[in-house]
Design a protein around this motif. Structure first.
Motif, PDB file in Angstrom:
ATOM      1  N   GLU A 373      28.390 -19.423 -54.059  1.00 30.00           N
ATOM      2  CA  GLU A 373      28.034 -18.914 -54.539  1.00 30.00           C
ATOM      3  C   GLU A 373      28.180 -17.218 -54.083  1.00 30.00           C
ATOM      4  O   GLU A 373      27.968 -16.570 -53.496  1.00 30.00           O
ATOM      5  CB  GLU A 373      26.299 -19.464 -54.542  1.00 30.00           C
ATOM      6  N   GLY A 374      28.722 -16.245 -54.976  1.00 32.17           N
ATOM      7  CA  GLY A 374      28.530 -15.194 -54.585  1.00 32.17           C
ATOM      8  C   GLY A 374      27.195 -13.402 -55.054  1.00 32.17           C
ATOM      9  O   GLY A 374      26.893 -14.839 -56.306  1.00 32.17           O
ATOM     10  N   ALA A 375      26.808 -12.828 -54.773  1.00 32.89           N
ATOM     11  CA  ALA A 375      26.209 -11.896 -55.437  1.00 32.89           C
ATOM     12  C   ALA A 375      26.794 -11.032 -56.132  1.00 32.89           C
ATOM     13  O   ALA A 375      27.793 -10.783 -56.255  1.00 32.89           O
ATOM     14  CB  ALA A 375      25.761 -10.995 -53.856  1.00 32.89           C
ATOM     15  N   GLU A 376      25.842 -10.407 -56.887  1.00 27.07           N
ATOM     16  CA  GLU A 376      26.453 -10.017 -58.376  1.00 27.07           C
ATOM     17  C   GLU A 376      27.572  -9.930 -59.248  1.00 27.07           C
ATOM     18  O   GLU A 376      28.493  -9.091 -59.739  1.00 27.07           O
ATOM     19  CB  GLU A 376      27.096  -8.446 -57.720  1.00 27.07           C
ATOM     20  N   LYS A 377      26.897 -11.382 -59.395  1.00 30.14           N
ATOM     21  CA  LYS A 377      27.772 -12.393 -60.836  1.00 30.14           C
ATOM     22  C   LYS A 377      29.101 -11.824 -60.375  1.00 30.14           C
ATOM     23  O   LYS A 377      30.248 -12.257 -61.116  1.00 30.14           O
ATOM     24  CB  LYS A 377      27.766 -11.286 -62.067  1.00 30.14           C
ATOM     25  N   ARG A 378      29.706 -12.393 -59.467  1.00 28.16           N
ATOM     26  CA  ARG A 378      31.372 -12.316 -58.593  1.00 28.16           C
ATOM     27  C   ARG A 378      31.333 -14.071 -57.805  1.00 28.16           C
ATOM     28  O   ARG A 378      29.901 -15.185 -57.308  1.00 28.16           O
ATOM     29  CB  ARG A 378      31.016 -11.431 -57.345  1.00 28.16           C
ATOM     30  N   TYR A 379      32.645 -14.351 -58.010  1.00 28.59           N
ATOM     31  CA  TYR A 379      32.736 -15.797 -57.642  1.00 28.59           C
ATOM     32  C   TYR A 379      33.792 -15.903 -56.379  1.00 28.59           C
ATOM     33  O   TYR A 379      34.237 -14.233 -56.240  1.00 28.59           O
ATOM     34  CB  TYR A 379      33.618 -16.374 -58.597  1.00 28.59           C
ATOM     35  N   ILE A 380      33.149 -17.041 -55.692  1.00 32.37           N
ATOM     36  CA  ILE A 380      34.340 -16.576 -53.459  1.00 32.37           C
ATOM     37  C   ILE A 380      34.507 -18.219 -53.536  1.00 32.37           C
ATOM     38  O   ILE A 380      33.923 -18.571 -54.069  1.00 32.37           O
ATOM     39  CB  ILE A 380      32.585 -15.840 -53.257  1.00 32.37           C
ATOM     40  N   LYS A 381      36.213 -17.783 -53.574  1.00 30.91           N
ATOM     41  CA  LYS A 381      36.592 -19.035 -52.924  1.00 30.91           C
ATOM     42  C   LYS A 381      36.658 -19.088 -51.449  1.00 30.91           C
ATOM     43  O   LYS A 381      37.702 -18.289 -51.131  1.00 30.91           O
ATOM     44  CB  LYS A 381      37.346 -19.685 -53.413  1.00 30.91           C
ATOM     45  N   ARG A 382      36.350 -19.861 -50.607  1.00 28.95           N
ATOM     46  CA  ARG A 382      36.173 -19.609 -49.362  1.00 28.95           C
ATOM     47  C   ARG A 382      37.494 -20.421 -48.474  1.00 28.95           C
ATOM     48  O   ARG A 382      37.910 -21.533 -49.077  1.00 28.95           O
ATOM     49  CB  ARG A 382      34.999 -19.947 -48.333  1.00 28.95           C
ATOM     50  N   PHE A 383      38.581 -20.318 -47.609  1.00 23.19           N
ATOM     51  CA  PHE A 383      39.744 -20.770 -47.262  1.00 23.19           C
ATOM     52  C   PHE A 383      39.743 -20.420 -45.545  1.00 23.19           C
ATOM     53  O   PHE A 383      39.343 -19.570 -44.964  1.00 23.19           O
ATOM     54  CB  PHE A 383      41.057 -20.176 -47.081  1.00 23.19           C
ATOM     55  N   THR A 384      39.250 -22.388 -44.628  1.00 21.83           N
ATOM     56  CA  THR A 384      39.602 -21.849 -43.174  1.00 21.83           C
ATOM     57  C   THR A 384      40.385 -22.582 -42.888  1.00 21.83           C
ATOM     58  O   THR A 384      40.791 -23.693 -42.437  1.00 21.83           O
ATOM     59  CB  THR A 384      38.372 -22.676 -43.131  1.00 21.83           C
ATOM     60  N   VAL A 385      41.137 -21.984 -42.140  1.00 19.55           N
ATOM     61  CA  VAL A 385      42.526 -22.004 -41.539  1.00 19.55           C
ATOM     62  C   VAL A 385      42.813 -22.053 -39.592  1.00 19.55           C
ATOM     63  O   VAL A 385      42.150 -20.402 -39.789  1.00 19.55           O
ATOM     64  CB  VAL A 385      43.828 -20.825 -42.567  1.00 19.55           C
ATOM     65  N   PRO A 386      43.044 -22.881 -39.615  1.00 22.15           N
ATOM     66  CA  PRO A 386      43.591 -22.439 -37.779  1.00 22.15           C
ATOM     67  C   PRO A 386      44.892 -22.049 -37.859  1.00 22.15           C
ATOM     68  O   PRO A 386      46.178 -21.873 -38.448  1.00 22.15           O
ATOM     69  CB  PRO A 386      43.324 -23.498 -37.737  1.00 22.15           C
ATOM     70  N   VAL A 387      44.895 -20.728 -36.773  1.00 20.45           N
ATOM     71  CA  VAL A 387      46.075 -20.021 -36.086  1.00 20.45           C
ATOM     72  C   VAL A 387      46.006 -19.559 -34.364  1.00 20.45           C
ATOM     73  O   VAL A 387      44.957 -19.451 -34.309  1.00 20.45           O
ATOM     74  CB  VAL A 387      45.449 -18.774 -37.101  1.00 20.45           C
ATOM     75  N   ARG A 388      46.975 -19.579 -34.621  1.00 21.18           N
ATOM     76  CA  ARG A 388      47.452 -20.310 -32.675  1.00 21.18           C
ATOM     77  C   ARG A 388      48.229 -19.058 -32.195  1.00 21.18           C
ATOM     78  O   ARG A 388      48.654 -18.107 -33.645  1.00 21.18           O
ATOM     79  CB  ARG A 388      48.155 -21.204 -32.463  1.00 21.18           C
ATOM     80  N   ILE A 389      47.948 -18.321 -31.756  1.00 19.52           N
ATOM     81  CA  ILE A 389      47.914 -17.273 -30.945  1.00 19.52           C
ATOM     82  C   ILE A 389      48.959 -17.398 -29.964  1.00 19.52           C
ATOM     83  O   ILE A 389      48.658 -18.231 -28.652  1.00 19.52           O
ATOM     84  CB  ILE A 389      46.600 -16.252 -30.347  1.00 19.52           C
ATOM     85  N   LYS A 390      50.568 -16.684 -30.016  1.00 16.50           N
ATOM     86  CA  LYS A 390      51.269 -17.698 -29.157  1.00 16.50           C
ATOM     87  C   LYS A 390      51.932 -16.491 -27.964  1.00 16.50           C
ATOM     88  O   LYS A 390      52.441 -16.521 -26.820  1.00 16.50           O
ATOM     89  CB  LYS A 390      52.614 -17.139 -29.885  1.00 16.50           C
ATOM     90  N   SER A 391      51.483 -15.244 -28.125  1.00 15.55           N
ATOM     91  CA  SER A 391      51.885 -14.174 -26.712  1.00 15.55           C
ATOM     92  C   SER A 391      50.832 -12.860 -26.394  1.00 15.55           C
ATOM     93  O   SER A 391      49.959 -12.697 -27.697  1.00 15.55           O
ATOM     94  CB  SER A 391      53.122 -13.429 -27.469  1.00 15.55           C
TER      95      SER A 391
END
Length: 502
Positions: A373-391
């Motif tokens: 639930e966002g503020a000021e009549k806005r919708y929010i979709k949240r994605f949680t993504v794992p990322v690996r640092i290679k270098s």
């Protein structure tokens, strides 16, 4: 208004009334049988009803097939089939008997176009070499219902063209001037599964919903209520929001929406003198409508576009930590924000969005978003993504791109997140010598020639637990520093009191 949410009374299709279908089917002598059923007691012209073809006593597999059939002056649409398989085991005088009942129910939606007599032909079901039919045609009568100025219905859709995959909001407006006891809607746009996808309605508050038929299901849609004036008459208006997503392009014809309802038509007194409302069945019908649906442009479509459609999208990215070593994973939280609903939004590929595969390791699985639930009549979709640092050459999470299509401007727009600075250090490396030094064997020194060189310090085994920190001494040192014997002193201390006493 009281009783607004009551459903039409469920009755058998075989009920013998002047306005209902009269069905007489003899008992089938063979093992397999075909029967016809419905859930309504009265059939009306222009209003669809569900016809169920019940097929019994066939084998469980394969699924039986119903031969296509037509009803003159009526439309017949197949909805779906549902198997019903039950097993029963009985024991009589020590003898066990097992029985399996197999039933398939094929559902059809039938809409009589005009009032009058209709005939359902003989319906044939087959399974391999086995065949069964409904034995004889079935007749029913469809009657018409008069309209009234006390009730109106209207399907309101935005006055513009739409795009394949775009979710837009339609509104069903129902206007009433009198109390209602029962109602039944026929909304053709909800019964076109190949043309429109209907979003599941949001959870309605208790008692604040109206049931609508969507395909073979009946769903409760929430509504709002107000009062309006139309042609000098005051109506109570019920507004039902319906979210639709076109599945194919073209000019789509929408038949008129209809509603049947029992409206209050006066009051009478019962034998005890109490007032009682009388109700009469009326119909309200909308006009036919059309909508134009187009395919999305392909030439200018960016590779960071998935299925986002609307306006004023934003993207923000946060990392759970910014000081890492090469090879460590970090968690990115990606928030997509918009003033319109984000149900069904898909996150585009992070590699296409800006993460270099040579520097970042990204999962190939599509993440599942969470509506926030966002503020000021806005919708929010949240994605949680794992990322690996290679270098250790990585210095930041670069700006990630997100593209959407604006139906009003008919253009693709790309927005980007802010970069995130990272401090990446190299992985601690251990040489081969560091690994094997603790297990190197000690060579025996020759005994023939003594040397004056300092003896080699013993090697420390790093796996031995506590290390030698110089707090212990060799045996030779202990021998030289060991104190002299204290036995004479102890004997003197014990004998001194006796000497004094004597």
């Amino acid at each position: 208004m009281k009783n607004i949410l009551k459903n039409i009374t469920i009755a058998a299709f075989l009920t013998a009334t002047p306005m209902a279908a009269a069905v007489v089917l003899p008992d089938v002598a063979v093992a397999q049988s075909v029967k016809l059923q419905t859930q309504v007691s009265e059939i009306y012209a222009g209003m669809p009803f569900q016809l169920s073809v019940v097929v019994e006593d066939f084998n469980e597999k394969p699924q039986p097939e119903i031969a296509p059939f037509e009803i003159p002056n009526a439309t017949v649409q197949f909805i779906g089939v549902s198997p019903r398989i039950s097993s029963m085991t009985t024991m009589i005088n020590g003898r066990i008997t097992s029985k399996k009942e197999v039933t398939y129910v094929f559902n059809y939606q039938v809409t009589p176009k005009i009032e009058g007599q209709y005939t359902i032909p003989v319906i044939v079901a087959t399974q391999g070499t086995q065949t069964a039919n409904s034995s004889q045609p079935v007749a029913f009568t469809a009657t018409s219902v008069q309209t009234t100025k006390d009730m109106r219905v209207e399907l309101q859709i935005p006055d513009r063209k739409f795009w394949v995959g775009e979710t837009f909001e339609a509104t069903l407006a129902w206007y009433l001037r009198k109390d209602v006891a029962k109602q039944e809607f026929s909304i053709p746009v909800l019964e076109m599964p190949d043309t429109f996808d209907v979003a599941e309605p949001e959870e309605a508050r208790r008692g604040w919903s109206i049931p609508l038929t969507v395909g073979s299901r009946q769903l409760a849609f929430p509504y709002t209520r107000d009062t309006v004036m139309i042609n000098g008459l005051e109506y109570t208006r019920f507004l039902i929001s319906i979210k639709l997503t076109p599945l194919k392009s073209g000019v789509i014809q929408l038949p008129p929406s209809q509603v049947l309802a029992e409206l209050e038509s006066g009051r009478t007194q019962d034998m005890w003198g109490f007032g009682r409302a009388n109700y009469q069945l009326f119909k309200a019908e909308d006009i036919a409508r059309t909508c134009t649906v187009q395919e999305l442009p392909q030439a200018s479509r960016p590779n960071t576009f998935a299925n986002a459609m609307g306006s004023d999208f934003t993207i923000s990215v946060n990392a759970d930590r910014t000081i890492v070593k090469a090879g460590d994973p970090i968690i990115l939280t990606i928030d997509i924000s918009s003033p319109s609903s984000l149900d069904g939004l898909i996150l585009p590929s992070l590699v296409a969005a800006g993460l270099n595969e040579q520097l970042f390791g990204v999962s190939t699985e599509d993440p599942i978003g969470e509506n926030i639930e966002g503020a000021e009549k806005r919708y929010i979709k949240r994605f949680t993504v794992p990322v690996r640092i290679k270098s250790e050459r990585v210095t930041e999470i670069p700006p990630l791109a997100f593209s959407y299509f604006n139906p009003k401007t008919e253009e693709f727009t790309t927005v980007r997140s802010q970069p995130i600075a990272l401090s990446v250090t190299a992985v601690d490396k251990i040489s081969v010598d560091d690994v094997v030094i603790g297990t190197r064997p000690v060579q025996d020194t020759p005994k023939s020639t003594p040397t004056t060189e300092k003896p080699e310090q013993p090697l420390i085994d790093p796996t031995a637990g506590a290390l030698d920190l110089g707090l212990t001494s060799t045996d030779e040192h202990l021998k030289n520093t060991r104190p002299t014997s204290t036995l004479p002193i102890q004997i003197g201390l014990y004998t001194l009191p006796f000497v004094a006493w004597l």
